[in-house]
Write a protein that holds these residues in place. Sequence first.
Motif, PDB file in Angstrom:
ATOM      1  N   ARG A 145       4.310   6.162   9.274  1.00  0.00           N
ATOM      2  CA  ARG A 145       5.019   5.996   8.009  1.00  0.00           C
ATOM      3  C   ARG A 145       5.063   4.525   7.598  1.00  0.00           C
ATOM      4  NH1 ARG A 145      10.558   9.094   7.963  1.00  0.00           N
ATOM      5  NH2 ARG A 145      10.494   7.928   6.032  1.00  0.00           N
ATOM      6  N   TYR A 146       4.286   3.681   8.274  1.00  0.00           N
ATOM      7  CA  TYR A 146       4.321   2.237   8.031  1.00  0.00           C
ATOM      8  C   TYR A 146       3.252   1.821   7.031  1.00  0.00           C
ATOM      9  CZ  TYR A 146       7.125   2.254  12.259  1.00  0.00           C
ATOM     10  OH  TYR A 146       8.083   2.509  13.184  1.00  0.00           O
ATOM     11  N   PHE A 147       3.589   0.803   6.263  1.00  0.00           N
ATOM     12  CA  PHE A 147       2.648   0.207   5.336  1.00  0.00           C
ATOM     13  C   PHE A 147       2.268  -1.174   5.838  1.00  0.00           C
ATOM     14  CE2 PHE A 147       4.641   3.399   2.773  1.00  0.00           C
ATOM     15  CZ  PHE A 147       3.620   3.847   1.944  1.00  0.00           C
ATOM     16  N   ARG A 148       1.018  -1.522   5.759  1.00  0.00           N
ATOM     17  CA  ARG A 148       0.512  -2.829   6.182  1.00  0.00           C
ATOM     18  C   ARG A 148      -0.460  -3.343   5.132  1.00  0.00           C
ATOM     19  NH1 ARG A 148       4.107  -3.551   9.429  1.00  0.00           N
ATOM     20  NH2 ARG A 148       3.987  -2.951  11.595  1.00  0.00           N
ATOM     21  N   SER A 149      -0.723  -4.622   5.230  1.00  0.00           N
ATOM     22  CA  SER A 149      -1.698  -5.239   4.351  1.00  0.00           C
ATOM     23  C   SER A 149      -3.096  -4.728   4.685  1.00  0.00           C
ATOM     24  CB  SER A 149      -1.655  -6.759   4.514  1.00  0.00           C
ATOM     25  OG  SER A 149      -2.716  -7.362   3.807  1.00  0.00           O
ATOM     26  N   VAL A 150      -3.940  -4.696   3.680  1.00  0.00           N
ATOM     27  CA  VAL A 150      -5.317  -4.258   3.881  1.00  0.00           C
ATOM     28  C   VAL A 150      -6.020  -5.162   4.893  1.00  0.00           C
ATOM     29  CG1 VAL A 150      -7.521  -3.928   2.690  1.00  0.00           C
ATOM     30  CG2 VAL A 150      -5.402  -3.280   1.574  1.00  0.00           C
ATOM     31  N   LYS A 151      -5.672  -6.441   4.897  1.00  0.00           N
ATOM     32  CA  LYS A 151      -6.282  -7.390   5.824  1.00  0.00           C
ATOM     33  C   LYS A 151      -5.808  -7.167   7.258  1.00  0.00           C
ATOM     34  CE  LYS A 151      -6.737 -11.006   2.364  1.00  0.00           C
ATOM     35  NZ  LYS A 151      -6.308 -12.354   1.972  1.00  0.00           N
ATOM     36  N   GLN A 152      -4.563  -6.733   7.440  1.00  0.00           N
ATOM     37  CA  GLN A 152      -4.007  -6.556   8.782  1.00  0.00           C
ATOM     38  C   GLN A 152      -4.411  -5.234   9.414  1.00  0.00           C
ATOM     39  OE1 GLN A 152       0.186  -6.930   8.152  1.00  0.00           O
ATOM     40  NE2 GLN A 152       0.164  -9.155   8.376  1.00  0.00           N
ATOM     41  N   ALA A 153      -4.469  -4.179   8.631  1.00  0.00           N
ATOM     42  CA  ALA A 153      -4.777  -2.856   9.166  1.00  0.00           C
ATOM     43  C   ALA A 153      -6.017  -2.309   8.468  1.00  0.00           C
ATOM     44  CB  ALA A 153      -3.594  -1.920   8.951  1.00  0.00           C
ATOM     45  N   PRO A 154      -7.173  -2.400   9.113  1.00  0.00           N
ATOM     46  CA  PRO A 154      -8.396  -1.942   8.445  1.00  0.00           C
ATOM     47  C   PRO A 154      -8.491  -0.416   8.342  1.00  0.00           C
ATOM     48  CG  PRO A 154      -8.876  -2.703  10.672  1.00  0.00           C
ATOM     49  CD  PRO A 154      -7.437  -3.002  10.410  1.00  0.00           C
ATOM     50  N   ASN A 155      -7.703   0.326   9.117  1.00  0.00           N
ATOM     51  CA  ASN A 155      -7.780   1.791   9.050  1.00  0.00           C
ATOM     52  C   ASN A 155      -6.519   2.334   8.379  1.00  0.00           C
ATOM     53  OD1 ASN A 155      -6.074   1.040  11.073  1.00  0.00           O
ATOM     54  ND2 ASN A 155      -6.695   2.607  12.507  1.00  0.00           N
ATOM     55  N   GLY A 156      -6.569   2.367   7.092  1.00  0.00           N
ATOM     56  CA  GLY A 156      -5.414   2.834   6.338  1.00  0.00           C
ATOM     57  C   GLY A 156      -5.845   3.821   5.274  1.00  0.00           C
ATOM     58  N   ALA A 157      -4.862   4.337   4.555  1.00  0.00           N
ATOM     59  CA  ALA A 157      -5.136   5.296   3.482  1.00  0.00           C
ATOM     60  C   ALA A 157      -4.311   4.917   2.259  1.00  0.00           C
ATOM     61  CB  ALA A 157      -4.795   6.705   3.944  1.00  0.00           C
ATOM     62  N   TRP A 158      -4.930   5.037   1.106  1.00  0.00           N
ATOM     63  CA  TRP A 158      -4.222   4.752  -0.133  1.00  0.00           C
ATOM     64  C   TRP A 158      -3.270   5.891  -0.431  1.00  0.00           C
ATOM     65  CZ3 TRP A 158      -4.646  -0.023  -1.492  1.00  0.00           C
ATOM     66  CH2 TRP A 158      -5.818  -0.726  -1.279  1.00  0.00           C
ATOM     67  N   VAL A 159      -2.120   5.556  -0.972  1.00  0.00           N
ATOM     68  CA  VAL A 159      -1.108   6.549  -1.322  1.00  0.00           C
ATOM     69  C   VAL A 159      -1.006   6.581  -2.842  1.00  0.00           C
ATOM     70  CG1 VAL A 159       1.313   7.192  -1.103  1.00  0.00           C
ATOM     71  CG2 VAL A 159       0.133   6.109   0.812  1.00  0.00           C
ATOM     72  N   ARG A 160      -1.070   7.782  -3.369  1.00  0.00           N
ATOM     73  CA  ARG A 160      -0.935   7.907  -4.830  1.00  0.00           C
ATOM     74  C   ARG A 160       0.531   7.715  -5.187  1.00  0.00           C
ATOM     75  NH1 ARG A 160      -4.643  12.375  -7.400  1.00  0.00           N
ATOM     76  NH2 ARG A 160      -4.800  10.714  -8.912  1.00  0.00           N
ATOM     77  N   GLY A 161       0.752   7.041  -6.267  1.00  0.00           N
ATOM     78  CA  GLY A 161       2.147   6.861  -6.627  1.00  0.00           C
ATOM     79  C   GLY A 161       2.398   6.344  -7.945  1.00  0.00           C
TER      80      GLY A 161
END
Length: 110
Positions: free
Chosen positions: A94-110
Amino acid sequence: SLLVLTPIFASLPLCVLGAIVMASVVNLVAYEDAIELWKVKKSDCLLWFLAFLGTLFLGILMGVVLAASVSLIIVIYESVRPQVSLIWRVKGTRYFRSVKQAPNGAWVRG
């Protein structure tokens, strides 16, 4: 010690005295710090070089005044431009991180 050693250094040629001073000054310049500053923040590295060259060619007082003035300008410039970063949700959390810090993430629609 200055009173005792002065007559010894008085008979040395000026080029030898200059070499002694240069050999001593080389250890005072922390060029490793400049390399590290270049990797971390280039504006701080350029400020380091400006302070070094300013004190070398303009004198101590004018070099420090020049470096302090440019440092103040950099601080004002950076405070006017706020830092913006893109964040996304780290997969499986449930955590959000910077694109630079966490390369494996997913965009959230909002």
